[in-house]
Enzyme design. Structure first.
Site, PDB file in Angstrom:
ATOM      1  N   LYS A 113       0.821  -1.209   0.000  1.00 29.52           N
ATOM      2  CA  LYS A 113       0.000   0.000   0.000  1.00 29.52           C
ATOM      3  C   LYS A 113       0.864   1.273   0.000  1.00 29.52           C
ATOM      4  O   LYS A 113       0.436   2.314  -0.476  1.00 29.52           O
ATOM      5  CB  LYS A 113      -0.915   0.026   1.230  1.00 29.52           C
ATOM      6  CG  LYS A 113      -1.828  -1.186   1.397  1.00 29.52           C
ATOM      7  CD  LYS A 113      -2.923  -1.227   0.357  1.00 29.52           C
ATOM      8  CE  LYS A 113      -4.092  -2.113   0.758  1.00 29.52           C
ATOM      9  NZ  LYS A 113      -3.790  -3.558   0.848  1.00 29.52           N
TER      10      LYS A 113
HETATM   11  C1  LIG Z   1      -4.488  -4.723   0.467  1.00 34.79           C
HETATM   12  C2  LIG Z   1      -3.714  -5.974   0.405  1.00 34.79           C
HETATM   13  C3  LIG Z   1      -3.997  -6.969  -0.537  1.00 34.79           C
HETATM   14  C4  LIG Z   1      -5.169  -6.874  -1.496  1.00 34.79           C
HETATM   15  O1  LIG Z   1      -5.024  -5.837  -2.424  1.00 34.79           O
HETATM   16  P1  LIG Z   1      -6.282  -5.249  -3.220  1.00 34.79           P
HETATM   17  O2  LIG Z   1      -5.768  -4.098  -3.987  1.00 34.79           O
HETATM   18  O3  LIG Z   1      -7.284  -4.846  -2.159  1.00 34.79           O
HETATM   19  O4  LIG Z   1      -6.829  -6.333  -4.050  1.00 34.79           O
HETATM   20  C5  LIG Z   1      -3.168  -8.080  -0.591  1.00 34.79           C
HETATM   21  N1  LIG Z   1      -2.125  -8.221   0.264  1.00 34.79           N
HETATM   22  C6  LIG Z   1      -1.833  -7.292   1.196  1.00 34.79           C
HETATM   23  C7  LIG Z   1      -0.689  -7.518   2.106  1.00 34.79           C
HETATM   24  C8  LIG Z   1      -2.600  -6.130   1.292  1.00 34.79           C
HETATM   25  O5  LIG Z   1      -2.304  -5.210   2.215  1.00 34.79           O
END
Ligand SMILES: *Cc1c(COP(=O)(O)O)cnc(C)c1O
Length: 502
Positions: A113
């Site tokens: 993120k």
């Molecule tokens: C948010 C997240 C996901 C999923 O990603 P999306 O964009 O919501 O599909 C997968 N792995 C981790 C570690 C995340 O923080």
């Protein structure tokens, strides 16, 4: 380049408006009116480092930003030691046949993120300036763990912004909770909500449409904005690393020519990260399959195989909490693009989902989805076995989300025997989910979270990130737990407090 909305194909907005608003007024999600093609420029792009590539790709989409503005935003996000390593992301060969781990978690909060949320605040403040908006942004975040911390870290002490993060009380890992509750900064606030992620997300939607709160916001000089992955400013930075990973395979000779395809495997929750991979393909990157990996909340696996999206099912709290989602918001963008860009048809499906909890796409759309995607899922037991196997066979320690992706790739290989190089998105540091990761390697599990982290280090000789080690003994600033119904009142109270700050 201007932007339309999934629920209003006629709309045209500037990139800066789209980033400020987050979501379109009629409830749709913003999309670029056309998709730039990079297939003839891969040779030139392959000569760029990550930051220069990011600037180049962003400039294709952010037409009302100047080159200097884009350059400033990208530098502020990715340089200055915020990301460990030579480049912000790392591509590692794992030893298994033709699989490469694209590690996206070397930023400040140890999850992918950060790639978008280190950049978004700069895009947002630049966009605000462009529009001569005197108002300040109040950013509300619903998080299953990683978005919350990454938004706090990205927006902390950013001028003219305030952030309130809501997370499901029992829906995040102990380390995620500690990361959020110890957050410092003058413009941040964190609150736990009883219920699961979808409850928290629904609570936020209620606040966005609460007329009384809207009035309060106006009076205090604020407007709502979103840092969730429905904001185009979150998706755009994620397209860059898929292109980068392909170019990296080319530079290291794993991909011989710019017509050789690769696969992308993405552990998926809100369908944001995999949608960015889809955009990379639409831009002309040679991509064969987009492999959508889910956990036991496998609503997307079912959708890809049947064309029926049905959220009326049991919700599971799994070992990969950031994917514990039954309403994958960004799927709306994909469906719109694959079903003829008809906002009336799309709106009918989305209304049906909101009212009845399910919808079914037409046959032609389904054919396109099947051409592009492969979908499968891993249970928690399978995820645990993948962590063991990956560590023992390849000395690679995946976190639980990345393990779901590896497990689904194994299933894909069994079914297809596909030999082409495959990039697996590695989305979090194993230390963020240390209890489960250590639990996969040993039965002897200490109670204390930091004891678990040091045990994992002893066992694997892999150092935890310094931000995670530093959580020990840090002061917790937030401890509120509220009911979902209390969320609007909580925001009102915070707003009253912000008034005094101006
Ligand atoms: C948010 C997240 C996901 C999923 O990603 P999306 O964009 O919501 O599909 C997968 N792995 C981790 C570690 C995340 O923080």
């Amino acid at each position: 380049m201007r932007y339309k909305s999934t629920r209003n194909s006629e709309l045209r907005q500037q990139a800066s408006e789209v980033i400020v608003k987050g979501i379109s007024e009629e409830g749709g999600l913003f999309l670029p009116e056309s998709i730039p093609d990079i297939s003839n420029t891969l040779d030139a792009l392959a000569k760029l480092d990550y930051l220069s590539l990011a600037k180049r790709i962003l400039s294709l989409y952010l037409s009302d930003f100047t080159e200097e503005e884009i350059s400033h935003c990208v530098n502020a996000a990715y340089s200055g030691g915020k990301f460990e390593g030579d480049q912000p992301v790392t591509l590692k060969e794992t030893g298994s046949s033709g699989a490469y781990m694209l590690e996206l978690w070397h930023g400040p909060t140890c999850a992918f993120k950060d790639m978008a949320l280190q950049l978004l605040p700069h895009l947002l403040t630049t966009a605000l300036k462009k529009q001569n908006k005197a108002q300040k942004a109040l950013i509300l975040v619903a998080t299953s763990g990683d978005t919350g911390k990454a938004a706090l870290e990205g927006f902390k002490d950013v001028k003219d912004t305030e952030v309130i993060v809501f997370y499901p009380e029992d829906g995040v890992s102990p380390t995620q909770k500690l990361q959020m509750n110890t957050q410092e900064g003058n413009n941040v606030c964190v609150c736990a909500v009883k219920g699961n992620f979808d409850d928290t997300q629904t609570g936020i939607k209620t606040i966005f449409t609460d007329m009384e709160i809207k009035k309060l916001l106006d009076e205090n000089g604020y407007f709502f904005s979103s840092a969730n992955s429905i904001n185009w400013g979150r998706l755009l930075p994620q397209i860059v690393y898929y292109i980068y990973s392909y170019l990296e395979l080319y530079r290291t000779g794993k991909v011989k020519s710019f017509t050789d395809p690769v696969n992308f495997v993405v552990p998926t929750g809100n369908f944001g990260n995999i949608l960015a991979a889809f955009f990379a393909k639409k831009m002309g990157l040679p991509v064969h399959k987009l492999i959508c990996a889910s956990n036991a909340n496998n609503v997307l696996t079912d959708f890809i195989s049947t064309g029926v999206y049905d959220k009326r099912r049991e919700f599971y709290a799994t070992a990969s909490p950031s994917m514990d989602i039954l309403i994958s918001s960004n799927l709306e963008r994909l469906i719109y693009m694959l079903s003829g860009e008809d906002s009336a048809v799309l709106s009918a499906w989305m209304n049906k989902l909101a009212e009845e909890g399910w919808y079914e796409v037409d046959g032609e759309t389904m054919v396109r989805i099947k051409e592009l995607f492969f979908g499968d899922f891993c249970s928690d037991e399978e995820t645990t076995r993948v962590i063991q196997k990956t560590y023992h066979n390849y000395e690679y320690l995946p976190d639980t989300h990345t393990a779901v992706a590896i497990g689904v790739y194994d299933k894909y290989l069994e079914k297809t025997d596909d030999q082409i190089p495959t990039v697996i998105a590695s989305t979090a540091s194993p230390y963020k989910f240390a209890r489960h990761v250590l639990g996969a390697l040993t039965d002897d599990l200490p109670q204390d979270e930091f004891e678990i982290i040091s045990r994992l280090e002893e066992l694997t000789h892999e150092q935890p990130q310094k931000q995670i080690a530093a959580l020990k003994g840090k002061k917790e600033h937030f401890d509120m737990v509220i009911e979902r119904e209390e969320m609007p009142a909580f925001v009102k109270k915070q707003l009253a407090g912000m008034k005094g700050k101006a």
